[in-house]
Design a protein around this motif. Structure first.
Motif, PDB file in Angstrom:
ATOM      1  N   SER A  95       0.839  -1.123   0.110  1.00 16.22           N
ATOM      2  CA  SER A  95      -0.002   0.155   0.012  1.00 16.22           C
ATOM      3  C   SER A  95       0.847   1.355  -0.142  1.00 16.22           C
ATOM      4  N   LYS A  96       0.627   2.099  -0.710  1.00 18.35           N
ATOM      5  CA  LYS A  96       1.073   3.527  -0.847  1.00 18.35           C
ATOM      6  C   LYS A  96       2.537   3.591  -1.506  1.00 18.35           C
ATOM      7  N   GLY A  97       2.535   2.447  -2.206  1.00 15.40           N
ATOM      8  CA  GLY A  97       3.785   2.286  -3.071  1.00 15.40           C
ATOM      9  C   GLY A  97       3.586   2.774  -4.565  1.00 15.40           C
ATOM     10  N   ASP A  98       4.620   2.919  -5.462  1.00 16.22           N
ATOM     11  CA  ASP A  98       4.548   3.191  -6.867  1.00 16.22           C
ATOM     12  C   ASP A  98       3.591   2.631  -7.558  1.00 16.22           C
ATOM     13  N   ASP A  99       3.414   1.072  -7.332  1.00 15.84           N
ATOM     14  CA  ASP A  99       2.633   0.570  -8.130  1.00 15.84           C
ATOM     15  C   ASP A  99       1.095   0.735  -7.647  1.00 15.84           C
ATOM     16  N   GLU A 100       0.820   0.863  -6.459  1.00 13.39           N
ATOM     17  CA  GLU A 100      -0.296   1.306  -6.122  1.00 13.39           C
ATOM     18  C   GLU A 100      -0.924   2.994  -6.714  1.00 13.39           C
ATOM     19  N   HIS A 101       0.251   3.679  -6.678  1.00 13.29           N
ATOM     20  CA  HIS A 101      -0.064   4.995  -7.423  1.00 13.29           C
ATOM     21  C   HIS A 101      -0.351   4.605  -8.627  1.00 13.29           C
ATOM     22  N   ARG A 102       0.134   3.979  -9.307  1.00 15.88           N
ATOM     23  CA  ARG A 102      -0.200   3.543 -10.742  1.00 15.88           C
ATOM     24  C   ARG A 102      -1.477   3.210 -11.104  1.00 15.88           C
ATOM     25  N   LEU A 103      -1.775   2.003 -10.211  1.00 17.05           N
ATOM     26  CA  LEU A 103      -3.248   1.517 -10.233  1.00 17.05           C
ATOM     27  C   LEU A 103      -4.186   2.491 -10.029  1.00 17.05           C
ATOM     28  N   ARG A 104      -3.952   3.098  -8.842  1.00 18.02           N
ATOM     29  CA  ARG A 104      -5.266   4.242  -8.611  1.00 18.02           C
ATOM     30  C   ARG A 104      -5.138   5.116  -9.713  1.00 18.02           C
ATOM     31  N   ALA A 144     -11.691 -12.676   2.117  1.00 19.66           N
ATOM     32  CA  ALA A 144     -12.891 -12.257   3.270  1.00 19.66           C
ATOM     33  C   ALA A 144     -13.539 -10.780   2.238  1.00 19.66           C
ATOM     34  N   ARG A 145     -12.840  -9.996   1.591  1.00 17.84           N
ATOM     35  CA  ARG A 145     -13.267  -8.764   1.066  1.00 17.84           C
ATOM     36  C   ARG A 145     -14.210  -8.997  -0.005  1.00 17.84           C
ATOM     37  N   ILE A 146     -13.608 -10.156  -0.785  1.00 17.55           N
ATOM     38  CA  ILE A 146     -14.050 -10.729  -1.962  1.00 17.55           C
ATOM     39  C   ILE A 146     -15.672 -11.433  -1.558  1.00 17.55           C
ATOM     40  N   ARG A 147     -15.489 -12.392  -0.536  1.00 16.85           N
ATOM     41  CA  ARG A 147     -16.753 -13.112  -0.135  1.00 16.85           C
ATOM     42  C   ARG A 147     -17.831 -12.074   0.329  1.00 16.85           C
ATOM     43  N   THR A 148     -17.482 -11.011   1.037  1.00 18.64           N
ATOM     44  CA  THR A 148     -18.358 -10.180   1.597  1.00 18.64           C
ATOM     45  C   THR A 148     -18.962  -8.947   0.939  1.00 18.64           C
ATOM     46  N   GLU A 149     -17.871  -8.512  -0.166  1.00 24.61           N
ATOM     47  CA  GLU A 149     -18.521  -7.352  -1.088  1.00 24.61           C
ATOM     48  C   GLU A 149     -18.863  -7.957  -2.326  1.00 24.61           C
ATOM     49  N   GLN A 150     -18.676  -9.083  -2.636  1.00 20.88           N
ATOM     50  CA  GLN A 150     -19.065  -9.639  -3.963  1.00 20.88           C
ATOM     51  C   GLN A 150     -18.863  -8.609  -5.055  1.00 20.88           C
ATOM     52  N   PRO A 151     -17.654  -8.359  -5.311  1.00 23.19           N
ATOM     53  CA  PRO A 151     -17.224  -7.325  -6.463  1.00 23.19           C
ATOM     54  C   PRO A 151     -17.488  -7.898  -7.593  1.00 23.19           C
ATOM     55  N   GLN A 152     -17.649  -7.022  -8.745  1.00 20.92           N
ATOM     56  CA  GLN A 152     -17.872  -7.766 -10.144  1.00 20.92           C
ATOM     57  C   GLN A 152     -16.434  -7.881 -10.542  1.00 20.92           C
ATOM     58  N   LEU A 153     -15.588  -7.257 -10.146  1.00 19.01           N
ATOM     59  CA  LEU A 153     -13.971  -7.549 -10.576  1.00 19.01           C
ATOM     60  C   LEU A 153     -13.077  -7.280  -9.630  1.00 19.01           C
ATOM     61  N   VAL A 154     -11.790  -7.968  -9.576  1.00 17.47           N
ATOM     62  CA  VAL A 154     -10.806  -7.451  -8.770  1.00 17.47           C
ATOM     63  C   VAL A 154      -9.545  -7.019  -9.738  1.00 17.47           C
ATOM     64  N   VAL A 155      -8.885  -6.186  -9.469  1.00 14.55           N
ATOM     65  CA  VAL A 155      -7.685  -5.680 -10.036  1.00 14.55           C
ATOM     66  C   VAL A 155      -6.412  -5.708  -9.492  1.00 14.55           C
ATOM     67  N   MET A 156      -5.586  -6.507  -9.784  1.00 15.91           N
ATOM     68  CA  MET A 156      -4.225  -6.768  -9.077  1.00 15.91           C
ATOM     69  C   MET A 156      -3.008  -6.106  -9.645  1.00 15.91           C
ATOM     70  N   GLU A 157      -2.290  -5.195  -9.113  1.00 15.07           N
ATOM     71  CA  GLU A 157      -1.061  -4.633  -9.727  1.00 15.07           C
ATOM     72  C   GLU A 157       0.092  -5.417  -9.069  1.00 15.07           C
ATOM     73  N   GLY A 158       0.872  -5.982  -9.761  1.00 10.99           N
ATOM     74  CA  GLY A 158       1.980  -6.847  -9.678  1.00 10.99           C
ATOM     75  C   GLY A 158       1.770  -8.197  -9.572  1.00 10.99           C
ATOM     76  N   THR A 159       2.449  -9.221  -9.408  1.00 13.48           N
ATOM     77  CA  THR A 159       2.297 -10.480  -9.341  1.00 13.48           C
ATOM     78  C   THR A 159       2.683 -11.393  -8.273  1.00 13.48           C
ATOM     79  N   GLY A 160       2.640 -10.578  -7.157  1.00 20.19           N
ATOM     80  CA  GLY A 160       3.154 -11.266  -5.601  1.00 20.19           C
ATOM     81  C   GLY A 160       2.359 -12.624  -5.729  1.00 20.19           C
ATOM     82  N   ILE A 161       2.799 -13.757  -5.171  1.00 19.50           N
ATOM     83  CA  ILE A 161       2.372 -14.927  -5.054  1.00 19.50           C
ATOM     84  C   ILE A 161       0.973 -14.844  -4.046  1.00 19.50           C
ATOM     85  N   VAL A 162       1.247 -14.162  -2.896  1.00 22.33           N
ATOM     86  CA  VAL A 162       0.052 -14.328  -2.142  1.00 22.33           C
ATOM     87  C   VAL A 162      -0.982 -13.497  -2.681  1.00 22.33           C
TER      88      VAL A 162
END
Length: 371
Positions: free
Chosen positions: A17-26, A53-71
């Motif tokens: 959070s708050k890194g360059d990749d998140e700035h790009r994504l935002r 847990a966020r995916i289960r409770t919020e049921q978003p239409q989409l998740v967008v991930m910046e980066g490829t970290g395994i977790v």
């Protein structure tokens, strides 16, 4: 805009959070309703369960991930499997080869992970067209390219002023040819290399007094470079504040972009390309695809499969010994102030359309997007 509940999209960056990749994504998702998960690099396992847990409770239409970290990757793969939530990956690296270069024993594992990550994704946003093609080959359904942009703008007057001030601060004469590099100096123990190594080694055989090399950045490789350095013409600035980077670039005449000719370097642009070109710096690099796909006159090509090889270093030294300040300035004048490939607003607009189309496609094929 950002919504706390009832959102359409969840976004996060595996760099943290708050890194360059998140700035790009935002920035890329700035026109879309997104709720951002604050990814914590120090609590990686916790991130996995929190995202699920966020995916289960919020049921978003989409998740967008910046980066490829395994977790993060495992979280979106499980979210797709358990809750049928489609996801998009945005990346600037080829994961398997990148890890294999540092840790050969893990290469096969991460190559398998990369293929699964893209195969299960509904979309991919590549930092280069080569990475976009790689993701499509591995099975991503939709894909596009968004190579990034320089996070600053300097007018001609500001560049001239910054150049004069920074050269005076560094003690570099105005008539010197200044070759520089900005980046993280992370030492690769297996190959004995980090960014800047090629410049330090090349300067060992440079026989002219009007050249200065400036290496901007810090990391585990900086002490190695300082020990290797035998030239008073190589300056190390250490880490500098992000807002100071443009002034250091303005002090340069040309910039080094060392990339290996393999499945790591050949797939990359790196974030520095847009920054170097925005200041009008011709780029010194190898015979990577980018050097042919962008305007060729912006590049000086050095031959050699990797920047730590003897042939590359010798070629770089030969170029430094022979190039004139006037020739570099002539090339610099061919670099436009606005380059379409690195236009921020255009990329934001295209990503907005891409994401909206993917949501429409996913909704239209409910029950058929799972593989």
């Amino acid at each position: 805009m950002e919504q706390e509940s009832g959102n359409t999209i969840i976004g996060f960056a595996t760099q943290g959070s708050k890194g360059d990749d998140e700035h790009r994504l935002r920035a890329l998702l700035g026109n879309l309703p997104v709720s951002y998960y604050p990814f914590e690099k120090k609590n990686k396992v916790r991130n996995l369960w929190n995202i699920l847990a966020r995916i289960r409770t919020e049921q978003p239409q989409l998740v967008v991930m910046e980066g490829t970290g395994i977790v993060g990757g495992l979280a979106v793969i499980l979210g797709r499997t358990l809750y049928r939530t489609p996801y998009i990956v945005s990346s600037g690296d080829s994961v398997g080869p990148f890890i294999a270069q540092k840790h050969p024993a893990l290469g096969l594992l991460f190559h398998t992970y990369e293929k699964l990550l893209y195969k299960r994704s509904i979309g991919f946003i590549g930092w280069t067209p080569y990475l976009t093609g790689r993701a499509l080959t591995f099975g991503s359904t939709y894909a596009m390219t968004a190579p990034g942009w320089a996070p600053f703008e300097l007018s001609s007057e500001e560049r001239i002023r910054a150049r004069s001030v920074q050269r005076a601060r560094l003690g570099i004469p105005e008539d010197h040819v200044v070759i520089g590099l900005v980046g993280s100096l992370n030492w690769n123990k297996r190959i004995g290399y980090c960014y800047g190594y090629e410049l330090v080694r090349a300067m060992e055989t440079v026989d002219r007094d009007d050249v200065t090399v400036v290496i901007v950045g810090d990391g585990s490789g900086k002490p190695h470079l300082e020990r290797l350095n035998k030239s008073r013409k190589v300056l190390f600035t250490g880490r500098v504040a992000r807002e100071e980077v443009p002034s250091y670039l303005a002090a340069m005449d040309a910039a080094s972009l060392p990339q290996s000719i393999d499945q790591v370097g050949s797939f990359r642009y790196t974030t520095k390309v847009s920054e170097y070109l925005s200041i009008g710096l011709p780029i010194i690099t190898g015979t990577i695809p980018m050097a042919y796909d962008l305007e060729r006159n912006w590049f000086y090509k050095i031959y050699g499969d990797c920047p730590w090889s003897g042939s590359y270093i010798a070629g770089l030294a030969s170029w430094i010994n022979s190039v004139s300040k006037a020739e570099i300035e002539e090339r610099s004048r061919t670099i436009p102030s606005l380059i379409p490939q690195f236009n921020k607003q255009d990329q934001v607009s295209r990503v907005t359309e891409f994401v909206q189309d993917i949501i429409l496609c996913a909704n239209a094929s409910k029950g058929r997007i799972s593989r």
